[in-house]
Design a protein around this motif. Sequence first.
Motif, PDB file in Angstrom:
ATOM      1  N   PHE A  77     -38.645 -29.177  30.497  1.00  0.00           N
ATOM      2  CA  PHE A  77     -37.277 -28.704  30.737  1.00  0.00           C
ATOM      3  C   PHE A  77     -37.030 -28.502  32.232  1.00  0.00           C
ATOM      4  O   PHE A  77     -35.988 -28.895  32.753  1.00  0.00           O
ATOM      5  CB  PHE A  77     -37.041 -27.403  29.982  1.00  0.00           C
ATOM      6  N   ARG A  78     -37.998 -27.898  32.926  1.00  0.00           N
ATOM      7  CA  ARG A  78     -37.837 -27.688  34.366  1.00  0.00           C
ATOM      8  C   ARG A  78     -37.670 -29.017  35.091  1.00  0.00           C
ATOM      9  O   ARG A  78     -36.806 -29.150  35.972  1.00  0.00           O
ATOM     10  CB  ARG A  78     -39.042 -26.929  34.930  1.00  0.00           C
ATOM     11  N   ALA A  79     -38.469 -30.000  34.715  1.00  0.00           N
ATOM     12  CA  ALA A  79     -38.382 -31.305  35.370  1.00  0.00           C
ATOM     13  C   ALA A  79     -37.014 -31.945  35.133  1.00  0.00           C
ATOM     14  O   ALA A  79     -36.400 -32.497  36.061  1.00  0.00           O
ATOM     15  CB  ALA A  79     -39.490 -32.221  34.858  1.00  0.00           C
ATOM     16  N   ALA A  80     -36.514 -31.856  33.903  1.00  0.00           N
ATOM     17  CA  ALA A  80     -35.204 -32.433  33.588  1.00  0.00           C
ATOM     18  C   ALA A  80     -34.087 -31.675  34.304  1.00  0.00           C
ATOM     19  O   ALA A  80     -33.128 -32.280  34.801  1.00  0.00           O
ATOM     20  CB  ALA A  80     -34.974 -32.406  32.081  1.00  0.00           C
ATOM     21  N   TYR A  81     -34.212 -30.354  34.385  1.00  0.00           N
ATOM     22  CA  TYR A  81     -33.197 -29.538  35.058  1.00  0.00           C
ATOM     23  C   TYR A  81     -33.140 -29.879  36.541  1.00  0.00           C
ATOM     24  O   TYR A  81     -32.060 -30.075  37.114  1.00  0.00           O
ATOM     25  CB  TYR A  81     -33.524 -28.060  34.862  1.00  0.00           C
ATOM     26  N   GLU A  82     -34.308 -29.962  37.167  1.00  0.00           N
ATOM     27  CA  GLU A  82     -34.359 -30.260  38.604  1.00  0.00           C
ATOM     28  C   GLU A  82     -33.810 -31.655  38.905  1.00  0.00           C
ATOM     29  O   GLU A  82     -33.231 -31.883  39.973  1.00  0.00           O
ATOM     30  CB  GLU A  82     -35.795 -30.131  39.105  1.00  0.00           C
ATOM     31  N   ALA A  83     -33.986 -32.567  37.963  1.00  0.00           N
ATOM     32  CA  ALA A  83     -33.505 -33.941  38.161  1.00  0.00           C
ATOM     33  C   ALA A  83     -32.047 -34.108  37.757  1.00  0.00           C
ATOM     34  O   ALA A  83     -31.457 -35.178  37.982  1.00  0.00           O
ATOM     35  CB  ALA A  83     -34.381 -34.912  37.365  1.00  0.00           C
ATOM     36  N   GLY A  84     -31.449 -33.074  37.144  1.00  0.00           N
ATOM     37  CA  GLY A  84     -30.091 -33.204  36.640  1.00  0.00           C
ATOM     38  C   GLY A  84     -29.997 -34.215  35.513  1.00  0.00           C
ATOM     39  O   GLY A  84     -28.974 -34.884  35.327  1.00  0.00           O
ATOM     40  N   ASP A  85     -31.085 -34.316  34.742  1.00  0.00           N
ATOM     41  CA  ASP A  85     -31.216 -35.314  33.683  1.00  0.00           C
ATOM     42  C   ASP A  85     -30.579 -34.789  32.396  1.00  0.00           C
ATOM     43  O   ASP A  85     -31.212 -34.082  31.614  1.00  0.00           O
ATOM     44  CB  ASP A  85     -32.701 -35.625  33.466  1.00  0.00           C
ATOM     45  N   LEU A  86     -29.314 -35.143  32.174  1.00  0.00           N
ATOM     46  CA  LEU A  86     -28.582 -34.649  31.012  1.00  0.00           C
ATOM     47  C   LEU A  86     -29.242 -35.080  29.710  1.00  0.00           C
ATOM     48  O   LEU A  86     -29.465 -34.264  28.806  1.00  0.00           O
ATOM     49  CB  LEU A  86     -27.133 -35.145  31.061  1.00  0.00           C
ATOM     50  N   ALA A  87     -29.598 -36.346  29.602  1.00  0.00           N
ATOM     51  CA  ALA A  87     -30.220 -36.853  28.378  1.00  0.00           C
ATOM     52  C   ALA A  87     -31.560 -36.174  28.122  1.00  0.00           C
ATOM     53  O   ALA A  87     -31.916 -35.866  26.982  1.00  0.00           O
ATOM     54  CB  ALA A  87     -30.385 -38.365  28.458  1.00  0.00           C
ATOM     55  N   GLY A  88     -32.320 -35.932  29.208  1.00  0.00           N
ATOM     56  CA  GLY A  88     -33.609 -35.269  29.060  1.00  0.00           C
ATOM     57  C   GLY A  88     -33.470 -33.846  28.549  1.00  0.00           C
ATOM     58  O   GLY A  88     -34.267 -33.388  27.732  1.00  0.00           O
ATOM     59  N   LEU A  89     -32.443 -33.146  29.015  1.00  0.00           N
ATOM     60  CA  LEU A  89     -32.195 -31.785  28.536  1.00  0.00           C
ATOM     61  C   LEU A  89     -31.779 -31.795  27.070  1.00  0.00           C
ATOM     62  O   LEU A  89     -32.243 -30.964  26.279  1.00  0.00           O
ATOM     63  CB  LEU A  89     -31.105 -31.117  29.381  1.00  0.00           C
ATOM     64  N   VAL A  90     -30.917 -32.721  26.705  1.00  0.00           N
ATOM     65  CA  VAL A  90     -30.453 -32.807  25.314  1.00  0.00           C
ATOM     66  C   VAL A  90     -31.631 -33.021  24.369  1.00  0.00           C
ATOM     67  O   VAL A  90     -31.694 -32.437  23.284  1.00  0.00           O
ATOM     68  CB  VAL A  90     -29.407 -33.935  25.154  1.00  0.00           C
ATOM     69  N   ARG A  91     -32.600 -33.840  24.796  1.00  0.00           N
ATOM     70  CA  ARG A  91     -33.759 -34.121  23.938  1.00  0.00           C
ATOM     71  C   ARG A  91     -34.603 -32.865  23.705  1.00  0.00           C
ATOM     72  O   ARG A  91     -35.293 -32.773  22.680  1.00  0.00           O
ATOM     73  CB  ARG A  91     -34.627 -35.212  24.565  1.00  0.00           C
ATOM     74  N   LEU A  92     -34.549 -31.905  24.618  1.00  0.00           N
ATOM     75  CA  LEU A  92     -35.364 -30.694  24.491  1.00  0.00           C
ATOM     76  C   LEU A  92     -34.628 -29.541  23.823  1.00  0.00           C
ATOM     77  O   LEU A  92     -35.243 -28.533  23.468  1.00  0.00           O
ATOM     78  CB  LEU A  92     -35.833 -30.245  25.878  1.00  0.00           C
ATOM     79  N   LEU A  93     -33.320 -29.693  23.661  1.00  0.00           N
ATOM     80  CA  LEU A  93     -32.511 -28.638  23.060  1.00  0.00           C
ATOM     81  C   LEU A  93     -32.233 -28.951  21.591  1.00  0.00           C
ATOM     82  O   LEU A  93     -31.893 -30.083  21.234  1.00  0.00           O
ATOM     83  CB  LEU A  93     -31.183 -28.500  23.808  1.00  0.00           C
ATOM     84  N   HIS A  94     -32.364 -27.940  20.744  1.00  0.00           N
ATOM     85  CA  HIS A  94     -32.020 -28.104  19.330  1.00  0.00           C
ATOM     86  C   HIS A  94     -30.518 -28.366  19.220  1.00  0.00           C
ATOM     87  O   HIS A  94     -29.728 -27.816  20.004  1.00  0.00           O
ATOM     88  CB  HIS A  94     -32.402 -26.834  18.567  1.00  0.00           C
TER      89      HIS A  94
END
Length: 299
Positions: free
Chosen positions: A193-210
């Motif tokens: 999650f930290r890596a996706a947040y720092e990268a501004g990776d919307l799709a990556g965050l969605v994959r980690l969120l229920h």
Amino acid sequence: MDNGHTSGPPGPSGQQDRLGAGWETYRPAVFGAAYRLLGSVADAEDVTQDVWLRAAGADLRQIDDLRAWLVTVAARRCYDILRSARVRREAYVGPWLPEPLLTGPDAAEPVLVDESVTSAMLLIMEELSPPERVAFVLHDVFGLQFARIAQVLGVSAPAARQLASRARRRVARAKQSAPQAPKAERERVLAAFRAAYEAGDLAGLVRLLHPDVVYVTDGGGRIPAARKLIHGGERVAEVMVRVGRQWRPDRIDLAEVGGELALVFHREGRVYSVDTVQITEGLITAYRRVVNPEKLQHL
């Protein structure tokens, strides 16, 4: 704050030594009981100082179990605060979250760490009545006898037992509906999650969120923050990406908060956000962000 380590109380010969040694040993229990009951580091520190002053003026020769006595004094003060806290809580701006307590190697306050000090558990206990919360914490966490708990609450011992039992059932139901993930899983999810947040990776965050994740932000009216809960993986991810672009944190640390791994955001040399999460089956089901500066100043 005078924590009692450098000054000794007046009293009969030997009392000063007993309190000094006992305070070194039991102060974490006193602070821990107060924090569990109030969910506030600042209030727990104030209660701990009150207990020290009370102990300094007491005749400890009359006390058989110093730990139980100190925790009981703390609980009595907390109970008074809890009964007035409802009014203060109703006036609180936006969602309320417990004040973050660092419990890792760099923690300022030593505290006995177990499940009851996590943000999820403190929120569960927040739903209990003040008598239920006191009875549950004192008996189930600190092992105090019901006769002593009854004195704090001003009820009979059987009534104190009933309060603890009712609280225990409510806590068990809440925990069953939202089981917590193992440590290794939390580390994996939060690192990703930290890596996706720092990268501004919307799709990556969605994959980690229920898909039904809930996002809670506690700003206390002191700083711009969402005053209502935000639901849904895509919506929460969009908000986080937007906020990340606005805030531009200097760094994001993984740190132990309430005995569990959490995210600590830094900007301009200070902590401006502490985020704790609920993780179930590899997905974040609840994301809780404390940005209220009053709740972070001790960090």
